[in-house]
Design an enzyme around this catalytic site. Sequence first.
Site, short mmCIF file in Angstrom:
data_model
loop_
_atom_site.label_atom_id
_atom_site.label_comp_id
_atom_site.label_asym_id
_atom_site.label_seq_id
_atom_site.Cartn_x
_atom_site.Cartn_y
_atom_site.Cartn_z
N TYR A 154 0.81 -1.22 0.00
CA TYR A 154 0.00 0.00 0.00
C TYR A 154 0.84 1.27 0.00
O TYR A 154 0.31 2.37 -0.06
CB TYR A 154 -0.91 0.02 1.24
CG TYR A 154 -0.12 -0.18 2.51
CD1 TYR A 154 0.53 0.88 3.13
CD2 TYR A 154 0.02 -1.45 3.06
CE1 TYR A 154 1.28 0.69 4.28
CE2 TYR A 154 0.77 -1.64 4.21
CZ TYR A 154 1.39 -0.56 4.81
OH TYR A 154 2.14 -0.76 5.93
N GLY A 155 2.17 1.13 0.09
CA GLY A 155 3.02 2.30 0.24
C GLY A 155 4.15 2.34 -0.76
O GLY A 155 3.95 2.30 -1.97
N THR A 156 5.38 2.37 -0.24
CA THR A 156 6.56 2.57 -1.08
C THR A 156 6.89 1.38 -1.96
O THR A 156 7.74 1.50 -2.85
CB THR A 156 7.79 2.92 -0.23
OG1 THR A 156 8.11 1.82 0.62
CG2 THR A 156 7.55 4.18 0.59
N GLU A 166 10.87 -4.46 5.90
CA GLU A 166 9.88 -3.95 6.85
C GLU A 166 10.31 -4.16 8.31
O GLU A 166 9.57 -3.81 9.22
CB GLU A 166 8.53 -4.62 6.60
CG GLU A 166 7.99 -4.44 5.20
CD GLU A 166 7.67 -3.00 4.83
OE1 GLU A 166 7.85 -2.09 5.67
OE2 GLU A 166 7.25 -2.77 3.68
#
Length: 159
Positions: free
Chosen positions: A14-16, A89
Amino acid sequence: MLKMSQTLKRVFVYGTLKSGEPNHHWLTTKANGLARFLAKGTTVIRFPLVIGTRYNIPFLLDKKGVGHNVQGEIYEVDSTMLSNLDVLEDYPRYYDRELQTILTDQNEKLECWLYLIRNYPDAMLSKPLLSSYHNTPQQSYSEKSVRDPQIAAKDDLSY
């Protein structure tokens, strides 16, 4: 119907890690393992997605039912890629991951792993809640701020 091999896992990003974003190269670098785009999708459950620092870093906070249905992409990955994503992560020290139902753009529900933060300061919930993340030249992403506890402390993040 999007079928998956028994040895592969689905990951919702959902991000980078999304296409066109600063860390997408993690998914396209063959040395990191196999990653294959399946579909665009949206979380079935609402989550707070916030920009957690001045370095444009997206955080999905573990506060189900708050925020928006978050938009992202679904990838099928092998165990090598999943292990490398865990490194990126900082799982399980910083981010955690859990299975969530994602609704694809073809209106199909798929179980996918997603990364989220379980321990965060309450002040994070007062930040603007997003439905989608995009890196911009005006507010550009910098990975070093997440990995540097001194910078994170200045941005009110807890480890």
